[in-house]
Scaffold this motif. Structure first.
Motif, short mmCIF file in Angstrom:
data_model
loop_
_atom_site.label_atom_id
_atom_site.label_comp_id
_atom_site.label_asym_id
_atom_site.label_seq_id
_atom_site.Cartn_x
_atom_site.Cartn_y
_atom_site.Cartn_z
N GLU A 59 0.79 -1.24 0.00
CA GLU A 59 0.00 0.00 0.00
C GLU A 59 0.82 1.28 0.00
O GLU A 59 0.38 2.29 0.52
N ASP A 60 1.97 1.26 -0.57
CA ASP A 60 2.71 2.50 -0.76
C ASP A 60 2.82 3.33 0.52
O ASP A 60 2.16 4.35 0.68
N ALA A 61 3.68 2.90 1.40
CA ALA A 61 3.84 3.52 2.72
C ALA A 61 3.98 5.05 2.68
O ALA A 61 3.34 5.73 3.47
N PRO A 62 4.78 5.63 1.79
CA PRO A 62 4.87 7.10 1.79
C PRO A 62 3.54 7.78 1.48
O PRO A 62 3.23 8.83 2.05
N LEU A 63 2.76 7.19 0.60
CA LEU A 63 1.46 7.77 0.29
C LEU A 63 0.55 7.70 1.50
O LEU A 63 -0.16 8.65 1.83
N ARG A 64 0.57 6.57 2.16
CA ARG A 64 -0.26 6.38 3.35
C ARG A 64 0.10 7.41 4.43
O ARG A 64 -0.77 7.99 5.06
N ARG A 65 1.42 7.63 4.61
CA ARG A 65 1.86 8.63 5.60
C ARG A 65 1.38 10.03 5.23
O ARG A 65 1.15 10.86 6.10
N GLY A 67 -1.43 10.57 3.92
CA GLY A 67 -2.89 10.55 3.97
C GLY A 67 -3.55 10.34 2.63
O GLY A 67 -4.70 10.74 2.44
N LEU A 68 -2.82 9.73 1.70
CA LEU A 68 -3.34 9.51 0.36
C LEU A 68 -3.41 8.03 0.03
O LEU A 68 -2.54 7.26 0.44
N SER A 69 -4.41 7.66 -0.74
CA SER A 69 -4.44 6.32 -1.33
C SER A 69 -3.72 6.40 -2.68
O SER A 69 -3.53 7.49 -3.23
N ARG A 70 -3.35 5.27 -3.23
CA ARG A 70 -2.71 5.24 -4.55
C ARG A 70 -3.63 5.87 -5.61
O ARG A 70 -3.19 6.70 -6.40
N PRO A 71 -4.93 5.53 -5.63
CA PRO A 71 -5.80 6.16 -6.64
C PRO A 71 -5.91 7.68 -6.49
O PRO A 71 -5.96 8.40 -7.49
N GLU A 72 -5.92 8.17 -5.25
CA GLU A 72 -5.95 9.63 -5.05
C GLU A 72 -4.66 10.27 -5.56
O GLU A 72 -4.69 11.29 -6.24
N PHE A 73 -3.54 9.64 -5.24
CA PHE A 73 -2.26 10.17 -5.69
C PHE A 73 -2.17 10.13 -7.22
O PHE A 73 -1.61 11.05 -7.83
N ASP A 74 -2.73 9.09 -7.82
CA ASP A 74 -2.73 9.01 -9.29
C ASP A 74 -3.48 10.19 -9.90
O ASP A 74 -3.05 10.75 -10.92
N LEU A 131 -4.90 21.54 -9.74
CA LEU A 131 -4.34 21.45 -8.39
C LEU A 131 -4.34 22.82 -7.74
O LEU A 131 -4.09 23.83 -8.40
N THR A 132 -4.59 22.84 -6.45
CA THR A 132 -4.37 24.06 -5.68
C THR A 132 -2.87 24.11 -5.38
O THR A 132 -2.12 23.16 -5.65
N ASP A 133 -2.42 25.21 -4.82
CA ASP A 133 -1.01 25.29 -4.42
C ASP A 133 -0.69 24.18 -3.42
O ASP A 133 0.37 23.56 -3.50
N ALA A 134 -1.63 23.92 -2.50
CA ALA A 134 -1.41 22.85 -1.51
C ALA A 134 -1.32 21.49 -2.19
O ALA A 134 -0.50 20.64 -1.82
N GLY A 135 -2.14 21.27 -3.21
CA GLY A 135 -2.11 20.00 -3.95
C GLY A 135 -0.79 19.82 -4.69
O GLY A 135 -0.18 18.76 -4.66
N ARG A 136 -0.33 20.88 -5.36
CA ARG A 136 0.94 20.83 -6.07
C ARG A 136 2.09 20.59 -5.10
O ARG A 136 2.96 19.75 -5.34
N SER A 141 6.22 17.08 -2.86
CA SER A 141 6.94 16.58 -1.68
C SER A 141 6.86 15.06 -1.57
O SER A 141 7.81 14.42 -1.13
N VAL A 142 5.75 14.48 -1.97
CA VAL A 142 5.55 13.02 -1.82
C VAL A 142 6.24 12.23 -2.93
O VAL A 142 6.78 11.15 -2.68
N LEU A 143 6.24 12.75 -4.16
CA LEU A 143 6.76 11.97 -5.29
C LEU A 143 8.20 11.49 -5.09
O LEU A 143 8.48 10.30 -5.28
N PRO A 144 9.14 12.34 -4.68
CA PRO A 144 10.51 11.82 -4.48
C PRO A 144 10.58 10.73 -3.40
O PRO A 144 11.33 9.76 -3.53
#
Length: 185
Positions: A59-65, A67-74, A131-136, A141-144
């Motif tokens: 379940e993609d630990a960094p995404l979970r940390r 607060g995102l699911s993989r589909p949301e991050f996609d 995306l909002t500024d917060a979304g971007r 920050s999460v992608l790397p």
């Protein structure tokens, strides 16, 4: 092939010192009860399915940390990487998701202030998303961190093996998309 077999590299025909994976055990069992059966496809598809299941369980630990699911991050990633507004239909195509799933996820992401909607000036039925500024900032920050996690997951394969596997999977995917896409129409 209902057993859900698969595993990581190794198994039937693998080099010495490698641990046998679960697909190798299933194949061995089939060969014992049906010696003439060609289990070659099972050895590939079973391993792909098992790898996918294991990766899904992680379940993609960094995404979970974050607060995102993989589909949301996609969805967020599609908005970030395309660099322009998309409609919900565009996002469904970009993320291989159903329209209903995209709508549900977009509602949650909008409520969290990560995505904003803008109506179309010519057609009130059309919604444009960005995306909002917060979304971007969240994606950036999460992608790397996510990529580093995925690098660690694949660390059992050296660079040339990863390249070879990526090329082979790319070829298989391209063929399947062509064949299965034609069957759906």
């Amino acid at each position: 092939m209902g057993e859900g077999p698969g595993g990581l590299p190794g198994g039937a025909g693998s080099g010495a010192g490698r641990r046998e994976d679960t697909v190798a055990g299933v194949v061995r069992q089939w060969q014992a009860v049906r010696p003439g059966l060609d289990t070659g496809p099972m050895e590939i598809i079973g391993r792909i399915n098992r790898c996918a299941a294991l990766l899904q369980q992680a379940e993609d630990a960094p995404l979970r940390r974050a607060g995102l699911s993989r589909p949301e991050f996609d969805l967020l990633g599609a908005l970030r990487r395309t660099g322009h507004e998309l409609t919900p239909g565009d996002l469904a195509r970009e993320t291989f998701s159903s329209g209903a799933a995209v709508t549900k996820r977009l509602k949650q992401l909008s409520e969290r202030g990560l995505v904003e909607r803008r109506g179309d000036s010519r057609d009130r039925r059309v919604v444009h998303l960005r995306l909002t500024d917060a979304g971007r900032d969240l994606v950036d920050s999460v992608l790397p961190v996510q990529l580093a996690y995925e690098t660690a997951v694949l660390s059992g394969l050296d660079g040339p093996e990863q390249g070879e596997l990526a090329a082979l999977l790319g070829e298989l995917l391209s063929q399947l998309e062509g064949r299965l896409g034609a069957l759906r129409t």
